[in-house]
Design an enzyme around this catalytic site. Sequence first.
Site, PDB file in Angstrom:
ATOM      1  CG  ASP A 198      -2.305   0.654   0.822  1.00 46.42           C
ATOM      2  OD1 ASP A 198      -2.282   1.815   0.372  1.00 46.42           O
ATOM      3  OD2 ASP A 198      -3.358   0.005   0.961  1.00 46.42           O
ATOM      4  CG  HIS A 228      -4.347   2.324  -2.080  1.00 51.06           C
ATOM      5  ND1 HIS A 228      -4.307   3.053  -0.915  1.00 51.06           N
ATOM      6  CD2 HIS A 228      -5.653   2.274  -2.439  1.00 51.06           C
ATOM      7  CE1 HIS A 228      -5.541   3.410  -0.576  1.00 51.06           C
ATOM      8  NE2 HIS A 228      -6.375   2.963  -1.486  1.00 51.06           N
ATOM      9  CD  GLU A 277      -9.842   4.298  -0.670  1.00 52.72           C
ATOM     10  OE1 GLU A 277     -10.643   4.817   0.129  1.00 52.72           O
ATOM     11  OE2 GLU A 277      -8.772   3.768  -0.305  1.00 52.72           O
TER      12      GLU A 277
HETATM   13  C1  ACM Z   1     -10.829  -0.078   0.938  1.00 53.21           C
HETATM   14  O1  ACM Z   1     -11.240  -0.017   2.112  1.00 53.21           O
HETATM   15  N1  ACM Z   1     -10.189   0.968   0.415  1.00 53.21           N
HETATM   16  C2  ACM Z   1     -10.997  -1.256   0.122  1.00 53.21           C
END
Ligand code: ACM
Length: 490
Positions: free
Chosen positions: A138, A205, A269
């Site tokens: 991440d 991410h 995201e």
């Molecule tokens: C998430 O909680 N961004 C999958």
Amino acid sequence: MVKARLALIPYPNSVEYTGGSIPAVSIDPEGASVTLCGLQDFAEDTAAEAYILHIGAEEIKIIAPQKIGVFYAKQTLQQLREAGGDVPCCKIFDQPRFAHRGFMLDVARHMTTIENTKKLIDALARMKMNVLHWHLTDDQGWRVPVEKYPRLIEVGSVRARSHFGQQKVDEPYGGFYTHDELREIVAYASARHITVIPELDIPGHMTCAIAAYPQFSCTEEQLEVGDHEGVYEDILCVGKDEVMQFVYDVLDAFCDIFPGEYFHIGGDEAPKKRWKACPHCQQRMKDNDLQNEEQLQGWFNKQVAAHLAQRGKKTVVWNEALKSGQMGDEVIAQSWFDPGRHAIRFANRGHAVIMSDNGSNYLDYPYGRIPLKKIYKYNPFRFGLTRKGRQSVLGVEAPSWAEYMRDFDRVCYMTFPRLCAVAENGWTRKKNYKDFRARAEQFVPQLVALGIYPALPGIWDPSPKTRAQETIDQAKGLYHTAMMMRHDEA
Ligand code: ACM
Ligand code: ZN
């Protein structure tokens, strides 16, 4: 005839009491007689994981179509033994409601040691859960060495500081797992009938990878490894062929370590701001007749899923990856926050989905926001699912995001006993909260014996006042501090 409930989590789907009882201490799961008889000897809709368990005064017998059913029967016996007291003689016929019963562990934000990861796997196995979804990369950290890209570890595995909400630690944090350690976890899980699903979260991410290789973003600006929560604007530039090659190389490296059938590629995201301004990304869109940047993510997902399919893998994505409207059977969707209801429509078209709605399944949310009762009452058959859609629900999974959970005690406190509710949601058709809560209290010593310290029962279902306060605090981004202070005091 004894009419006691059995001290089991998840509760079996059918229990027939046959009279009398035996002392729990006399139960030896390994001493039970086992008959493997093949699925053809069971009713047509019997799951491969099914088992029949006869607990009699003279003998304990397990009958199952496959070894996995024998394993689950032994977990049942182990739980009964450890709960102590007398166990009523009975015949149990049991099988899971859903095929996918998962837990997601985020080791990118804060790592969990291999030893502690094994404790979590032990707990999953005891509760007949079968998926460990391992969130390995991440913005804030990369945890898997990839030979061709050494800077992923040299640079990407360490952040200079950790500023998560109000927790601010001004010292470097980092680490990674060796390939041997990763394989050790895969083997440990597999011996307990648990599949490890690795997650490489792309194209968003990815700040840690961009910090290591700035040429992989659209702007090529030198970034630091992420040090705070939230959504980062710099994502992989999928207009560049060298980025696609990087992604394929990393997928291959992960596939060499993780032999399971599923591979999670994230997809959540991923802001499109950089892609909109990037000549490479815009050219990619033109070359492939793509109308907008969501479709570019759809194109990217399809390339990645096709690459994984060549390696015999099925691709899992978070629900945002469906926004392009172009995904089909090449992916399985995991629904977490889906105001556009893409996952519901996807399921209704007959494609597989995993249910992880954040308002009812996120284990990092405070108990005030998701009390034990709320997570237990979660219905994976979400509003809007048709009959076909319901048939497309593979199961349930609870993520435990680790921005605010900087050590194992905190992970355990937030995860247990709420994960027990998820286990039962995935397994048991007929549920009863009051009964479950009592069984969860009985189960606590077994977790402690595994080295897992759950939240104290007084925390599980907070008062309306605490619920309101923690919900407001969470909206303000304050809750973690308050919650963790309570944890420290407990
Ligand atoms: C998430 O909680 N961004 C999958
Ligand atoms: Zn770009």
